[in-house]
Design a protein around this motif. Sequence first.
Motif, PDB file in Angstrom:
ATOM      1  N   GLN A   2       0.818  -1.133  -0.030  1.00 45.96           N
ATOM      2  CA  GLN A   2      -0.053   0.003   0.016  1.00 45.96           C
ATOM      3  C   GLN A   2       0.818   1.193  -0.002  1.00 45.96           C
ATOM      4  O   GLN A   2       0.570   2.232  -0.851  1.00 45.96           O
ATOM      5  N   ASP A  39       2.429   1.853  -3.350  1.00 46.10           N
ATOM      6  CA  ASP A  39       1.433   2.225  -4.655  1.00 46.10           C
ATOM      7  C   ASP A  39       1.373   3.765  -4.268  1.00 46.10           C
ATOM      8  O   ASP A  39       1.079   4.678  -5.298  1.00 46.10           O
ATOM      9  N   TRP A  40       1.219   4.084  -2.953  1.00 45.59           N
ATOM     10  CA  TRP A  40       0.699   5.446  -2.591  1.00 45.59           C
ATOM     11  C   TRP A  40       1.824   6.381  -2.804  1.00 45.59           C
ATOM     12  O   TRP A  40       1.600   7.444  -3.229  1.00 45.59           O
ATOM     13  N   PRO A  71     -10.453  14.678  -6.754  1.00 46.20           N
ATOM     14  CA  PRO A  71      -9.095  14.468  -6.693  1.00 46.20           C
ATOM     15  C   PRO A  71      -8.272  15.142  -5.571  1.00 46.20           C
ATOM     16  O   PRO A  71      -8.488  16.394  -5.483  1.00 46.20           O
ATOM     17  N   THR A 110       3.757  11.144  -8.954  1.00 43.98           N
ATOM     18  CA  THR A 110       3.275  11.468 -10.279  1.00 43.98           C
ATOM     19  C   THR A 110       2.078  12.392 -10.108  1.00 43.98           C
ATOM     20  O   THR A 110       1.513  12.921 -11.092  1.00 43.98           O
ATOM     21  N   SER A 138       4.200   5.990  -4.986  1.00 40.09           N
ATOM     22  CA  SER A 138       4.308   6.064  -6.594  1.00 40.09           C
ATOM     23  C   SER A 138       3.254   7.014  -7.201  1.00 40.09           C
ATOM     24  O   SER A 138       3.661   7.715  -8.036  1.00 40.09           O
ATOM     25  N   SER A 139       2.181   6.842  -6.707  1.00 36.44           N
ATOM     26  CA  SER A 139       1.124   7.721  -7.225  1.00 36.44           C
ATOM     27  C   SER A 139       1.503   9.230  -6.660  1.00 36.44           C
ATOM     28  O   SER A 139       1.300  10.148  -7.471  1.00 36.44           O
ATOM     29  N   ALA A 140       1.748   9.459  -5.694  1.00 37.29           N
ATOM     30  CA  ALA A 140       2.160  10.837  -5.076  1.00 37.29           C
ATOM     31  C   ALA A 140       3.259  11.391  -5.922  1.00 37.29           C
ATOM     32  O   ALA A 140       3.148  12.593  -6.116  1.00 37.29           O
ATOM     33  N   ASP A 191      -0.548  12.157  -8.019  1.00 36.15           N
ATOM     34  CA  ASP A 191      -2.030  11.341  -7.894  1.00 36.15           C
ATOM     35  C   ASP A 191      -1.996  11.252  -6.190  1.00 36.15           C
ATOM     36  O   ASP A 191      -1.119  10.354  -5.866  1.00 36.15           O
ATOM     37  N   LEU A 192      -2.724  12.071  -5.492  1.00 40.10           N
ATOM     38  CA  LEU A 192      -2.699  11.811  -4.088  1.00 40.10           C
ATOM     39  C   LEU A 192      -4.205  11.162  -3.717  1.00 40.10           C
ATOM     40  O   LEU A 192      -4.458  11.262  -2.412  1.00 40.10           O
ATOM     41  N   GLY A 193      -4.721  10.546  -4.565  1.00 42.39           N
ATOM     42  CA  GLY A 193      -6.064  10.007  -4.140  1.00 42.39           C
ATOM     43  C   GLY A 193      -7.361  10.784  -4.471  1.00 42.39           C
ATOM     44  O   GLY A 193      -6.913  12.035  -4.862  1.00 42.39           O
ATOM     45  N   GLU A 194      -8.329  10.182  -3.959  1.00 41.97           N
ATOM     46  CA  GLU A 194      -9.616  11.032  -3.970  1.00 41.97           C
ATOM     47  C   GLU A 194     -10.122  11.346  -2.549  1.00 41.97           C
ATOM     48  O   GLU A 194     -10.161  10.502  -1.682  1.00 41.97           O
TER      49      GLU A 194
END
Length: 305
Positions: free
Chosen positions: A63, A66-67, A85, A73, A69-71, A75-78
Amino acid sequence: MLQFILKRLGLALLVALTVSIISFSLLFLSGDPASAIGGETATDQDIEAIRVLYGFDRPLVVQYWDWLSSALTGDLGESYYFKLPVASLIADRLQITMILGVCGISFALLTAVPLGVAAAIRPNSFIDRLALFLSVAGQAMPSFWFGLILIVVFAIQLGWLPPSGASSPVHFIMPTIVLGYYAMPAIMRLTRAGMLDVLSSDYIRTARAKGASEGRVLFKHALRNAIIPVVSLAAVQMGFMLGGSIVVESIFALHGAGYLAWESIARNDLPTVQALILVFSLFYIIFTFLSDVLNAWLDPRMRAG
């Protein structure tokens, strides 16, 4: 200088990685996130479905990766509450907080540094006692009370300034004064103490003996060395203003990132809280890094050390 910058940059990256781990862990230290999302009326089946939907059933290492890697780019989630977003939500609110923070620290520096210098030049004079009074009053007076007093006097009674909102630069005058006044005492005392210490140094007496003008002695020789700890303090204060402006934003109805943090905590919007902690912490790291670089430029001994 380049070697010094690279060392500080490497240290900043390590601190940022540590902050990301702590920020991610806070999501689970506050309890079961699936239960928080489901609410008090959720059944065990609902909570389990939420846990699978958001991936809370996976190993924590997976987790976190994934978090992170997204951050990286953007992407901090919804947001659980706003259904938007988190990155765009913070970006919309952060502009107000950034303007308020920059104005607040600018007001504090432009007021506290000259007062500290003047107080050091003439100790025990009227200006020195005035600086001491402002310093004590700034520490003793709560920011929310000061903000309410300004609203009553300048917005309600005199009608000079708008009491709330952020639609024009005029709306930021009172919030800037309240936020900046809170940082003034520490900056003023540190400037005064630094100038008093530097003005008694041998190289200052030597500069005066060589016939250097008083302005050159004060601003080129004395203030350049006395301002070094003030730069570090200003970086910390700037980070505090960005992360701790929730009271000022609430009083003056400025819906910035600080107010968003309060809304997210009150509504158990965990992804937004998590992202805000990370963003505010990164600001602290960035400002500290920049202050180290500036201090190294002002004092070559720091680069050698």
